[in-house]
Scaffold this motif. Structure first.
Motif, short mmCIF file in Angstrom:
data_model
loop_
_atom_site.label_atom_id
_atom_site.label_comp_id
_atom_site.label_asym_id
_atom_site.label_seq_id
_atom_site.Cartn_x
_atom_site.Cartn_y
_atom_site.Cartn_z
N PHE A 61 0.83 -1.21 0.00
CA PHE A 61 0.00 0.00 0.00
C PHE A 61 0.86 1.26 0.00
O PHE A 61 0.64 2.18 -0.80
CB PHE A 61 -0.92 -0.01 1.23
N TYR A 62 1.84 1.33 0.88
CA TYR A 62 2.65 2.54 0.99
C TYR A 62 3.48 2.77 -0.27
O TYR A 62 3.62 3.91 -0.73
CB TYR A 62 3.56 2.45 2.22
N VAL A 63 4.05 1.71 -0.82
CA VAL A 63 4.83 1.86 -2.05
C VAL A 63 3.91 2.21 -3.21
O VAL A 63 4.22 3.11 -4.01
CB VAL A 63 5.63 0.57 -2.35
N GLY A 64 2.76 1.53 -3.30
CA GLY A 64 1.83 1.80 -4.39
C GLY A 64 1.28 3.21 -4.34
O GLY A 64 1.15 3.88 -5.38
N LEU A 65 0.97 3.70 -3.13
CA LEU A 65 0.40 5.04 -3.01
C LEU A 65 1.41 6.12 -3.38
O LEU A 65 1.03 7.18 -3.88
CB LEU A 65 -0.11 5.26 -1.58
#
Length: 314
Positions: free
Chosen positions: A99-103
């Motif tokens: 999630f953090y990398v994708g966002l």
């Protein structure tokens, strides 16, 4: 009123579910704002992971502090280790690493829209895992209405392009949604044997420490220079995790997966609205159309339950 009565009453389900999704929706702009404040770029993967680790370690400690204030048992409960580690792996480590990398590679609005697929995955998984939680006509229609709402948001292009396009960041966010759905079902099972604060507190703490360890591999344990504002942002994100997961897992504990999963469609709506408010990302009429479709879906899915409650109250 006992917890069971509150979280099975239609108003309790509605209030807790909306509050949880509203809190989760705020995480999209606040993560983006935190990245900007701390100088974390889209390619600073390890810094993104360790920041997520800070958030969930702090969230876990806040829940354990809450338990301590309430004189709840903090010591290890026999047989819970495997569940805690498994939930930590899916709900904190895998979900939020993706999630953090994708966002970081996507707009907050796009991340919020994709979060609606959590509901789709969760209802679909429940259909195959639980004999009494099948997708019936009402759930199917409600799910379809909510999913169309997501498509409306997804097709209201933020970059002026046409059609549906999935970047690497968006693929990572979809994977994070799948891990979330799996973890929610695991948490529902764990809640039958252990208290929700116990499971959430320890799984977040364990998962947060693992994320910190992964991120610290090359960055060190303290790569950031926090000021008052960035620390308050981190504290807000930790509180979001602690409160939202506590509320949502209580709703999941006392109700069937299919009857409450539709509320997860509110995450993209709240996320889009708050991203527009805090990040200045474009807000179009499509958001209002999506909100209407999501609301219709929720009403359809919960129509029978609302009628039953009205009959009992009469």
């Amino acid at each position: 009123m006992t917890a069971a009565k509150f979280f099975t009453h239609p108003l309790g389900i509605f209030g807790a579910s909306v509050s949880a999704t509203l809190l989760w929706g705020s995480s999209y702009p606040f993560i983006k704002l935190s990245y900007e404040r701390l100088g974390i770029g889209s390619h600073d993967t390890l810094e993104q992971i360790i920041f997520a680790g800070y958030r969930f370690s702090l969230a876990g400690l806040l829940i354990l502090l809450f338990m301590l204030i309430r004189n709840e048992k903090l010591y290890y409960q026999r047989g819970s280790g495997g569940m805690v580690v498994s939930i930590a792996l899916f709900q904190t480590v895998l979900q939020y690493m993706f999630f953090y990398v994708g966002l970081s590679m996507s707009a907050g609005v796009v991340g919020a829209v994709i979060a609606g697929t959590i509901s789709f995955f969760q209802i679909l998984l429940a259909h195959f895992l639980y004999k009494n939680d099948k997708i019936n006509g009402a759930k199917g229609v409600g799910l379809l209405a909510g999913f169309i709402g997501l498509l409306v948001l997804g097709l209201s292009k933020h970059d002026g392009s046409s059609g549906l396009h999935f970047s690497l960041g968006e693929v990572l966010l979809i994977a994070a949604s799948l891990f979330t759905a799996i973890a929610n079902l695991m948490s529902k099972k764990a809640a039958a044997s252990y208290s929700i604060p116990y499971i959430n507190g320890y799984q977040m703490l364990v998962g947060g420490i693992v994320l910190c360890a992964i991120g610290a591999w090359r960055t060190g344990w303290f790569p950031f220079h926090f000021d008052g504002i960035s620390f308050l942002m981190l504290l807000h994100l930790a509180l979001v995790s602690a409160l939202a997961f506590m509320l949502w897992n209580n709703v999941m504990k006392y109700n069937s997966v299919g009857s409450v999963s539709m509320y997860l469609f509110l995450i993209p709506v709240f996320g889009v609205l708050q991203s527009a408010l805090f990040l200045g990302e474009p807000l179009s009429a499509a958001v209002l159309a999506a909100l209407a479709l999501v609301s219709i879906g929720i009403i359809i899915v919960n129509r029978r339950k609302l009628k039953a409650a009205a009959t009992r109250a009469a």
